[in-house]
Design an enzyme around this catalytic site. Structure first.
Site, PDB file in Angstrom:
ATOM      1  N   SER A 167      -8.566  -4.757   5.171  1.00 30.71           N
ATOM      2  CA  SER A 167      -8.970  -4.588   3.957  1.00 30.71           C
ATOM      3  C   SER A 167      -9.171  -5.784   3.093  1.00 30.71           C
ATOM      4  O   SER A 167      -8.914  -6.029   1.852  1.00 30.71           O
ATOM      5  CB  SER A 167      -8.041  -3.805   3.026  1.00 30.71           C
ATOM      6  OG  SER A 167      -7.829  -2.467   3.339  1.00 30.71           O
ATOM      7  N   LEU A 214      10.842 -20.535  -2.735  1.00 27.98           N
ATOM      8  CA  LEU A 214      10.070 -19.567  -2.253  1.00 27.98           C
ATOM      9  C   LEU A 214       8.655 -19.844  -2.839  1.00 27.98           C
ATOM     10  O   LEU A 214       8.517 -19.985  -4.329  1.00 27.98           O
ATOM     11  CB  LEU A 214      10.506 -18.070  -2.364  1.00 27.98           C
ATOM     12  CG  LEU A 214       9.377 -17.045  -2.068  1.00 27.98           C
ATOM     13  CD1 LEU A 214       9.068 -16.789  -0.628  1.00 27.98           C
ATOM     14  CD2 LEU A 214       9.860 -15.602  -2.659  1.00 27.98           C
ATOM     15  N   ARG A 251     -11.800   1.800  -8.930  1.00 28.75           N
ATOM     16  CA  ARG A 251     -10.793   3.079  -9.473  1.00 28.75           C
ATOM     17  C   ARG A 251     -10.967   3.596 -10.828  1.00 28.75           C
ATOM     18  O   ARG A 251     -11.689   2.564 -11.688  1.00 28.75           O
ATOM     19  CB  ARG A 251      -9.257   2.625  -9.172  1.00 28.75           C
ATOM     20  CG  ARG A 251      -8.944   2.267  -7.793  1.00 28.75           C
ATOM     21  CD  ARG A 251      -7.635   2.056  -7.286  1.00 28.75           C
ATOM     22  NE  ARG A 251      -7.375   1.843  -5.961  1.00 28.75           N
ATOM     23  CZ  ARG A 251      -5.990   1.963  -5.503  1.00 28.75           C
ATOM     24  NH1 ARG A 251      -5.355   2.128  -6.300  1.00 28.75           N
ATOM     25  NH2 ARG A 251      -6.143   1.738  -4.196  1.00 28.75           N
ATOM     26  N   ASP A 277       0.965  -1.219   0.181  1.00 27.55           N
ATOM     27  CA  ASP A 277       0.034  -0.030   0.164  1.00 27.55           C
ATOM     28  C   ASP A 277       0.788   1.225  -0.052  1.00 27.55           C
ATOM     29  O   ASP A 277       1.794   1.399   0.657  1.00 27.55           O
ATOM     30  CB  ASP A 277      -0.717  -0.060   1.256  1.00 27.55           C
ATOM     31  CG  ASP A 277      -2.001   1.078   1.091  1.00 27.55           C
ATOM     32  OD1 ASP A 277      -2.218   1.463  -0.141  1.00 27.55           O
ATOM     33  OD2 ASP A 277      -2.462   1.360   2.053  1.00 27.55           O
ATOM     34  N   ARG A 333       1.551  -4.575   6.734  1.00 30.30           N
ATOM     35  CA  ARG A 333       0.807  -3.759   6.050  1.00 30.30           C
ATOM     36  C   ARG A 333       1.592  -2.452   5.752  1.00 30.30           C
ATOM     37  O   ARG A 333       2.013  -1.668   6.580  1.00 30.30           O
ATOM     38  CB  ARG A 333      -0.470  -3.253   6.480  1.00 30.30           C
ATOM     39  CG  ARG A 333      -1.188  -2.242   5.630  1.00 30.30           C
ATOM     40  CD  ARG A 333      -2.773  -2.447   5.751  1.00 30.30           C
ATOM     41  NE  ARG A 333      -3.235  -1.327   4.550  1.00 30.30           N
ATOM     42  CZ  ARG A 333      -4.431  -1.360   4.019  1.00 30.30           C
ATOM     43  NH1 ARG A 333      -5.238  -2.337   4.470  1.00 30.30           N
ATOM     44  NH2 ARG A 333      -4.740  -0.468   3.154  1.00 30.30           N
ATOM     45  N   HIS A 384       2.986   2.827  -9.155  1.00 27.92           N
ATOM     46  CA  HIS A 384       2.514   1.430  -9.299  1.00 27.92           C
ATOM     47  C   HIS A 384       3.830   0.631 -10.016  1.00 27.92           C
ATOM     48  O   HIS A 384       4.364  -0.273  -9.665  1.00 27.92           O
ATOM     49  CB  HIS A 384       1.621   1.260 -10.215  1.00 27.92           C
ATOM     50  CG  HIS A 384       0.261   1.935  -9.474  1.00 27.92           C
ATOM     51  ND1 HIS A 384      -0.014   1.448  -8.253  1.00 27.92           N
ATOM     52  CD2 HIS A 384      -0.874   2.573  -9.925  1.00 27.92           C
ATOM     53  CE1 HIS A 384      -1.137   1.869  -8.039  1.00 27.92           C
ATOM     54  NE2 HIS A 384      -1.674   2.630  -8.746  1.00 27.92           N
TER      55      HIS A 384
END
Ligand code: IPE
Ligand code: MG
Length: 202
Positions: free
Chosen positions: A154, A113, A53, A2, A146, A19
């Protein structure tokens, strides 16, 4: 993940630049996670509520996922990373779904991973679906981080976070790095987890 938009706005850049910087942060964190002992890393990339959005921002985000998968799949495979995308697929562009399936297939043998990317993800939706279709939810979350200063879940991994330790950091996602991950893990290892039992019994 975020804070991309605020990161960009603070620099006088369009949100989309945030972004893109966020995608770079993903690369850094995915690279450092295995050596810090992380076995499974789930990143909240796009929530089912993010469809609200502006179309332009949504389009940019979808293009970024596409590009990330196209450019990173081989590197993920080389680094032993298994990629899974969680969330709904029926609202994604067919070409993106094909890219997801191809990347998941290519990286299926990765053992260093397990990288889970949540796209069009809603935890409530996932819980409802698991009841209806007897499909399974994910593994228990040990640590939820977060970024961006907000202190809420959220609609992310609600069921899986039943005993998750929560870590909130004010830094925006594009600035999050290996050191932040290391600190979050150090903090996590200092917590006493009892799972409802008494300390001595754990
Ligand atoms: C996180 O950054 C990325 C996505 C949700 C796609 P935001 O876009 O939420 O950035 P802020 O919260 O507006 O700064
Ligand atoms: Mg946000």
């Amino acid at each position: 993940m975020d804070g991309n938009g605020r990161w960009a706005t603070a620099r006088g850049l369009p949100r989309t630049a945030g972004h893109r910087a966020g995608a770079d942060a993903v690369r850094r964190v995915v690279e450092s996670a295995p050596s810090l002992g992380v076995e499974t890393l789930t990143l909240f990339a796009f929530s089912s509520d993010n469809w609200k959005r502006p179309t332009r921002e949504v389009t940019t985000l979808m293009r970024l996922f596409h590009r990330y998968l196209a450019s990173e799949a081989a590197a993920l495979q080389d680094n032993g990373v298994r990629l899974s995308v969680i969330g709904r697929r029926d609202r994604l562009a067919p070409s993106l779904v094909r890219q997801i399936v191809a990347a998941e297939r290519l990286t299926a043998d990765g053992r260093r991973l397990h990288l889970r990317l949540a796209v069009d993800y809603s935890a409530r939706d996932a819980i409802k679906r698991s009841v209806r279709e007897a499909s399974s939810l994910g593994p228990d979350v040990d640590l939820l981080i977060r970024t961006g200063g907000e202190r809420r879940l959220s609609d992310f991994l609600l069921w899986e976070c039943a005993y998750a330790e929560l870590h909130f950091i004010d830094k925006r996602w594009p600035d999050f790095d290996a050191t932040d991950l290391e600190q979050a893990l150090a903090d996590f290892h200092g917590r006493q987890r009892r799972f409802g039992a008494l300390p001595a019994a754990v």
